[in-house]
Write an enzyme that holds these catalytic residues in place. Structure first.
Site, short mmCIF file in Angstrom:
data_model
loop_
_atom_site.label_atom_id
_atom_site.label_comp_id
_atom_site.label_asym_id
_atom_site.label_seq_id
_atom_site.Cartn_x
_atom_site.Cartn_y
_atom_site.Cartn_z
N CYS A 1 -13.10 2.17 -13.35
CA CYS A 1 -13.18 2.34 -11.89
C CYS A 1 -13.88 3.67 -11.58
O CYS A 1 -13.60 4.69 -12.22
CB CYS A 1 -11.79 2.32 -11.27
SG CYS A 1 -10.92 0.77 -11.58
N CYS B 1 6.37 7.80 -12.91
CA CYS B 1 5.09 7.09 -12.99
C CYS B 1 4.60 7.24 -14.42
O CYS B 1 4.36 8.35 -14.90
CB CYS B 1 4.09 7.69 -12.01
SG CYS B 1 2.42 7.04 -12.19
N CYS C 1 -5.33 11.47 -11.17
CA CYS C 1 -4.85 10.67 -12.29
C CYS C 1 -5.71 10.91 -13.53
O CYS C 1 -6.91 10.73 -13.51
CB CYS C 1 -4.93 9.19 -11.91
SG CYS C 1 -4.53 8.89 -10.20
N SER D 1 -4.50 -2.99 -7.10
CA SER D 1 -5.47 -1.97 -6.68
C SER D 1 -6.67 -2.68 -6.09
O SER D 1 -7.49 -3.23 -6.82
CB SER D 1 -5.87 -1.11 -7.89
OG SER D 1 -4.72 -0.48 -8.40
N LEU D 2 -6.75 -2.67 -4.78
CA LEU D 2 -7.79 -3.44 -4.09
C LEU D 2 -8.99 -2.56 -3.76
O LEU D 2 -10.10 -2.81 -4.20
CB LEU D 2 -7.18 -4.08 -2.84
CG LEU D 2 -8.00 -5.14 -2.13
CD1 LEU D 2 -8.30 -6.32 -3.06
CD2 LEU D 2 -7.28 -5.65 -0.89
N HIS D 3 -8.77 -1.54 -2.95
CA HIS D 3 -9.74 -0.48 -2.66
C HIS D 3 -10.98 -0.90 -1.89
O HIS D 3 -11.78 -0.05 -1.50
CB HIS D 3 -10.17 0.26 -3.93
CG HIS D 3 -9.03 0.82 -4.72
ND1 HIS D 3 -7.96 1.44 -4.14
CD2 HIS D 3 -8.78 0.85 -6.06
CE1 HIS D 3 -7.10 1.83 -5.08
NE2 HIS D 3 -7.57 1.47 -6.24
N CYS E 1 -11.83 7.03 -10.72
CA CYS E 1 -10.66 7.35 -11.52
C CYS E 1 -11.02 8.18 -12.74
O CYS E 1 -12.00 7.90 -13.42
CB CYS E 1 -9.97 6.06 -11.95
SG CYS E 1 -8.55 6.31 -13.00
N GLU F 1 -0.26 11.05 -19.89
CA GLU F 1 0.39 11.75 -18.79
C GLU F 1 1.44 10.89 -18.12
O GLU F 1 1.27 9.67 -18.01
CB GLU F 1 -0.64 12.04 -17.68
CG GLU F 1 -1.54 13.19 -17.95
CD GLU F 1 -2.57 13.36 -16.83
OE1 GLU F 1 -2.18 13.31 -15.64
OE2 GLU F 1 -3.75 13.54 -17.14
N CYS G 1 -8.42 4.45 -20.51
CA CYS G 1 -8.49 3.15 -19.85
C CYS G 1 -9.93 2.63 -19.95
O CYS G 1 -10.87 3.41 -19.95
CB CYS G 1 -8.10 3.30 -18.37
SG CYS G 1 -8.06 1.73 -17.47
N SER H 1 1.36 -1.93 -11.66
CA SER H 1 0.13 -1.86 -10.87
C SER H 1 -1.04 -2.36 -11.71
O SER H 1 -1.22 -1.97 -12.86
CB SER H 1 -0.11 -0.41 -10.45
OG SER H 1 -1.30 -0.31 -9.70
N ASN I 1 -7.91 10.98 -4.56
CA ASN I 1 -7.86 12.26 -5.27
C ASN I 1 -9.25 12.55 -5.78
O ASN I 1 -9.75 11.82 -6.64
CB ASN I 1 -6.94 12.15 -6.49
CG ASN I 1 -5.53 12.56 -6.17
OD1 ASN I 1 -5.29 13.60 -5.57
ND2 ASN I 1 -4.60 11.73 -6.57
N GLY J 1 -4.27 3.52 -17.75
CA GLY J 1 -4.21 2.26 -18.47
C GLY J 1 -4.07 1.06 -17.55
O GLY J 1 -3.69 1.19 -16.39
N GLU J 2 -4.42 -0.11 -18.08
CA GLU J 2 -4.28 -1.37 -17.34
C GLU J 2 -3.15 -2.16 -18.01
O GLU J 2 -3.35 -2.78 -19.05
CB GLU J 2 -5.61 -2.14 -17.36
CG GLU J 2 -5.54 -3.54 -16.79
CD GLU J 2 -4.76 -3.66 -15.48
OE1 GLU J 2 -5.05 -2.95 -14.52
OE2 GLU J 2 -3.82 -4.49 -15.45
N1 SAH Z 1 -4.89 0.01 -14.02
C1 SAH Z 1 -3.85 -0.11 -13.06
C2 SAH Z 1 -2.83 1.03 -13.08
C3 SAH Z 1 -3.35 2.41 -13.25
S1 SAH Z 1 -4.25 3.11 -11.90
C4 SAH Z 1 -4.43 -0.27 -11.69
O1 SAH Z 1 -5.64 -0.25 -11.56
O2 SAH Z 1 -3.69 -0.48 -10.74
C5 SAH Z 1 -3.00 3.46 -10.73
C6 SAH Z 1 -3.50 3.59 -9.32
O3 SAH Z 1 -4.16 4.82 -9.09
C7 SAH Z 1 -4.48 2.51 -8.97
O4 SAH Z 1 -4.21 2.02 -7.67
C8 SAH Z 1 -5.77 3.27 -9.00
O5 SAH Z 1 -6.76 2.59 -8.32
C9 SAH Z 1 -5.36 4.58 -8.41
N2 SAH Z 1 -6.29 5.67 -8.61
C10 SAH Z 1 -7.03 5.94 -9.70
N3 SAH Z 1 -7.78 7.04 -9.51
C11 SAH Z 1 -7.52 7.47 -8.27
C12 SAH Z 1 -7.98 8.55 -7.49
N4 SAH Z 1 -8.90 9.41 -7.95
N5 SAH Z 1 -7.47 8.70 -6.26
C13 SAH Z 1 -6.54 7.83 -5.78
N6 SAH Z 1 -6.07 6.80 -6.46
C14 SAH Z 1 -6.55 6.60 -7.69
#
Ligand code: SAH
Length: 340
Positions: free
Chosen positions: A115, A104, A332, A213-215, A118, A91, A111, A190, A289, A158-159
């Site tokens: 996480c 994007c 995503c 991506s800290l979260h 995701c 996508e 992936c 990212s 999301n 993907g990472e």
């Molecule tokens: N692997 C990389 C890039 C892909 S994810 C990374 O982790 O940064 C891109 C971004 O979308 C990351 O910040 C990820 O944490 C975020 N993301 C993934 N799923 C999500 C969701 N359901 N809601 C909001 N952000 C999300």
């Protein structure tokens, strides 16, 4: 066979020299591939028949197939579902901002990072993309929309730091004069925080932007939602981030997906504020999301705003991500899953 568009100008030179051709021809071939975007070697009219034949024997040009496009009626956002040459699906998203358009893009089909919030990781990673495939996500979008793309974020599935060399190739080709000629500053990568790769990237001293991506602000919490946090502590991650800033002078962005009742409380904001206070960075708050399988919900907008204000009280630069394409959404990676 290899897609010839994954090769940098220097690599093209070597390929052509291998055929006994003059190296300056590489510039012409590059321009056919990345400026004129031909789909067939036969179209390269200023390249000799013999060289065209050799190229076609050894390489291919595989244009992505557009399997589906969802267009937002609200804001012009478009989600593309592409089919790769081996049938895998990825996508990408086209976004319209006031000053420019942004793409994007995905770096892998699926992936492996796993996480919890995701959708991309639900079925694991099938494979990493080649530079040509990442480039074609952008090229195909420009062709389809008839609009120029001014910035690129590698933030789809993907990472990207796990395909380090291919990512650097992609960046080099994307920023080449004879091709799309994007500036490094218009590219953001990212990562979920692969510490050694962040340092390696810093050593390249590129002017690209890095988003982390800290979260979560504590290891304990981060480990609950991001398996990568078991490998690298937040302390190690922050050290790598400082190193990146030292080496490149580029301010980092921290992505923080707000999940109702998990990381959106007053204490969470306090912990995040204490962690980032005094650092030259930007925080991007993303109301999560909702992914059906994950069970996280987004806080209401009042709570998100209060979280933002608390962070600002630490002197931190914060935005809440403006939502684009909410009518075509699904988080995503969800379009790909639905399709399969
Ligand atoms: N692997 C990389 C890039 C892909 S994810 C990374 O982790 O940064 C891109 C971004 O979308 C990351 O910040 C990820 O944490 C975020 N993301 C993934 N799923 C999500 C969701 N359901 N809601 C909001 N952000 C999300």
């Amino acid at each position: 066979m290899d897609d010839i568009r994954s090769y940098t100008p220097d690599e093209l030179k070597k390929i052509l020299e291998g055929y006994g051709e003059k190296p300056y021809r590489a510039g012409q071939v590059f321009s056919w591939l990345h400026e004129k975007k031909v789909s067939d070697f036969e179209e390269m009219s200023n390249i000799s028949k013999e060289i065209r034949r050799r190229l076609a024997e050894d390489y291919e040009i595989y244009r992505l197939k557009t399997a589906e496009v969802l267009s937002s009626k609200k804001d012009g956002t478009k989600k593309f579902l592409y089919e790769l040459s081996d049938g895998n699906l990825i996508e990408s998203v086209f976004m319209k901002y006031r000053e420019w358009n942004s793409a994007c893009i995905s770096s892998q089909a699926g992936c492996d990072m796993g996480c919890a919030f995701c959708a991309s990781g639900l079925d694991g990673c099938v494979r990493s993309l080649r530079a040509a495939e990442m480039l074609d996500e952008i090229y195909t979008m420009e062709e389809y929309t008839g609009e120029k793309i001014g910035s690129v974020v590698v933030m789809g599935s993907g990472e990207p730091l796990l395909l380090f060399d291919e990512l650097l190739r992609f960046i080099e080709i994307l920023t080449c004069k004879g091709g799309k000629n994007l500036s490094q500053r218009s590219i953001t990568v990212s990562t979920c925080g692969i510490v050694p790769k962040i340092k390696e990237l810093a050593d390249r001293e590129l002017a690209i932007n890095l988003a982390i991506s800290l979260h979560a602000a504590t290891d304990e919490k981060r480990r609950q939602i991001m398996p990568v946090a078991k490998r690298y502590s937040i302390e190690e991650l922050m050290e790598a981030c400082s190193y990146y800033f030292e080496k490149t002078g580029r301010r980092l962005t921290f992505e923080y997906a707000l999940m109702e009742g998990f990381n959106d409380g007053e204490e969470d904001a306090g912990a995040l504020g204490a962690l980032l206070a005094g650092k030259n960075c930007h925080v991007n708050l993303i109301p999560v999301n909702p992914v059906k399988e994950a069970g996280f919900a987004r806080p209401d907008s009042g709570k998100a705003r209060r979280f933002k204000v608390r962070l600002e009280n630490f002197g931190i630069n914060v935005t809440i991500r403006r939502e684009l394409g909410s009518d075509i959404d699904g988080a995503c990676g969800q379009l790909r899953r639905k399709y399969r």
